[in-house]
Every structure is written in C-alpha cells, then in structure tokens.
Design an enzyme around this catalytic site. Structure first.
Site, PDB file in Angstrom:
ATOM      1  CD  GLU A   1      -7.649  -5.475   1.076  1.00  0.00           C
ATOM      2  OE1 GLU A   1      -6.538  -6.047   1.031  1.00  0.00           O
ATOM      3  OE2 GLU A   1      -7.832  -4.294   0.714  1.00  0.00           O
TER       4      GLU A   1
ATOM      5  CB  SER B   1      -0.928   0.008   1.219  1.00  0.00           C
ATOM      6  OG  SER B   1      -0.206  -0.246   2.413  1.00  0.00           O
TER       7      SER B   1
HETATM    8  O1  KIV Z   1      -0.557  -3.387   1.508  1.00  0.00           O
HETATM    9  C1  KIV Z   1      -1.264  -3.370   2.527  1.00  0.00           C
HETATM   10  O2  KIV Z   1      -1.298  -2.396   3.284  1.00  0.00           O
HETATM   11  C2  KIV Z   1      -2.098  -4.529   2.796  1.00  0.00           C
HETATM   12  C3  KIV Z   1      -3.185  -4.395   3.812  1.00  0.00           C
HETATM   13  C4  KIV Z   1      -4.298  -3.642   3.219  1.00  0.00           C
HETATM   14  C5  KIV Z   1      -3.605  -5.699   4.368  1.00  0.00           C
HETATM   15  O3  KIV Z   1      -1.930  -5.556   2.181  1.00  0.00           O
END
Ligand code: KIV
Length: 266
Positions: free
Chosen positions: A183, A47
C-alpha cells in the site's frame, strides 16, 4: 456450479501474467455485485471501521466485527476467494493470532486472513500457515500503524526503508505467506518486489507492475465523501451503474489501464 478462486488459482494467475482484481466488501449485497462482476478476491477489510462504522481509523475494529461482516460477505460471494483482515491487536502474540484467525475461518468462513507488518510478524505467519490458515501479508503503508507513522503517507522513498521492505517481503514469503498487499509504495519499488517474489503482489497506490490491484469499493464507486487518495479512480464516472463500474474495474485491472500515471507515486 461456479468454480471458486483458490490460493492455487491466484498463484497460477501470477505465473501466467494474468492480473488479479480485488475489491473490499462488507455485506451480502455488495459482495453479490462484486462477485458477479468477476472480481477474483473479495477483501473484508478492516477499512470497515472507517467506511461503515464512521471511525477515524481502523484501530477500534474488533474480531467480532470482522467475523460478523465476513459471514455476511460470504453469503454473497460464490466465485471470489474470501479474504478477511485481522484487526489491530488480534495477532500481537502467536496464541492470539491463532485464536482470531481460527474464528475468522470457522465462524466467518474466510479462506485467507490478512495481517499488517514485516519482520515482526514472521513467527505469527509461520504459526498460522502451519495450522493451515493461508496468510496475505501487508507492507508499505500499514493503516493499523497510523499513530506510529504519524499519518497516512507513502512508504519506501528512503533507500533504507525500501531495502527493509524488500527484505521483509522475501522473509514473509519464506515464512509461508500466500499473497502480499503493498500500500502506498513508489511504483519502481513495488515493481521490484513483484518481480522478486513468486507469490502474487497486490497493489493499492503501488503502480501498475504489481500482479493485481485492490481498492476500497466505497472509494471506487464514489460512495466515500471524504477527499479520495491519489491512487483512487472513481469507476462510476463513466459507468452509469454499479455493475458496469465494477466490471470496468475488473477490465481495467486485467488490461493494465488501471492504475494510470495519475494514480501512481514516484
Ligand atoms: O482494510 C482494507 O480495506 C485494506 C485495503 C486498503 C488493502 O486493507
């Protein structure tokens, strides 16, 4: 000396019905704050492509990016287990997966790596685990598959998709995965999967019955300016300071008050 959270600690927490708290971090200072608040696992999420780099998806994130941010986070995390995401196309083959995960552990200092996908990833999970690389699987909404899925949507409302998800979760556990992230999954389906598995299941938009909860730290602190998804709670609203907001998240996960009804999908 602070006692480190290990894969065994997380397994024991599930066995004792103690909820596991997980937050993302991408740098030293946030990692220190999150670690001090008592969060059990720090996820260096891909993310970071969106919330740190300002990209439209997680797809452009590279292994170099992940290694760099994992190193920074590791310097601030004394107690929490350090989990790092395998970025898009870094585990398309077993050889690639071993190379990428090896770098994330040897150079980045990760303790566990996370990868997205179900049945298609069983060979990769098996190979990583056989090389002593703990794996966290990720089912439900898989952001790296956004272009195949056609957007960021709840997964598993249709019974065939739900059934496949249960089968994938069991198979990933059998292949050696130590943890599973779910998710954007209907709460009843996530509850069934959590009850079925012996490994911890961490939810994000997957209801309160999971063994733990994860959020993107920038979302739960209100740093992200884009509209927040339904499953996000801004813990800064009642807290007044970042340390208090982070402690509030840990407490709410532990006592089961987060996620509440308004954060859950049917
Ligand atoms: O990349 C991320 O932050 C994630 C979370 C949303 C679980 O995979």
């Amino acid at each position: 000396m602070v006692k480190r959270v290990t894969v065994q600690t997380l397994l024991k927490m599930k066995q004792q019905s103690e909820k596991i708290s997980v937050l993302t971090a991408y740098d030293y200072s946030f990692a220190q704050q999150i670690d001090s608040a008592g969060v059990d696992v720090i996820l260096v999420g891909d993310s970071l492509g969106m919330v740190v780099q300002g990209r439209e998806s997680t797809i452009p994130v590279t292994v170099d990016d992940m290694v760099y941010h994992t190193k920074l986070v590791g310097r601030g995390a004394e107690r929490a287990l350090l989990l790092a995401d395998m970025p898009f196309m870094s585990y398309a083959t077993v050889a690639q997966a071993l190379e990428s995960a090896g770098r994330m552990m040897k150079e980045g200092g990760a303790t566990m790596v996370k990868l997205e996908g179900g049945a298609a990833q069983l060979e990769v999970v098996d190979a990583l685990v056989n090389s002593n690389i703990p794996v966290c699987a990720h089912l439900g909404l898989q952001p790296q598959a956004v272009h195949r899925l056609g957007g960021y949507r709840v997964q598993g409302r249709e019974s065939s998709v739900a059934q496949q998800m249960v089968e994938d979760a069991v198979a990933l556990q059998s292949a050696g995965a130590s943890m599973l992230v779910l998710e954007c999954v209907p709460a009843t389906l996530a509850a069934n999967i959590s009850a079925e598995l012996t490994i911890p299941v961490i939810g994000i938009g997957a209801g309160a019955a999971c063994d733990g909860q994860v959020l993107v730290s920038y979302d739960m602190l209100g740093v992200t300016m884009d509209a927040a998804p339904k499953f996000v709670k801004n813990f800064m609203d009642d807290a007044g300071s970042i340390p208090a907001a982070l402690r509030g998240f840990v407490a709410a996960v532990q006592d089961g008050s987060f996620p509440a009804a308004e954060h859950i999908f049917d």
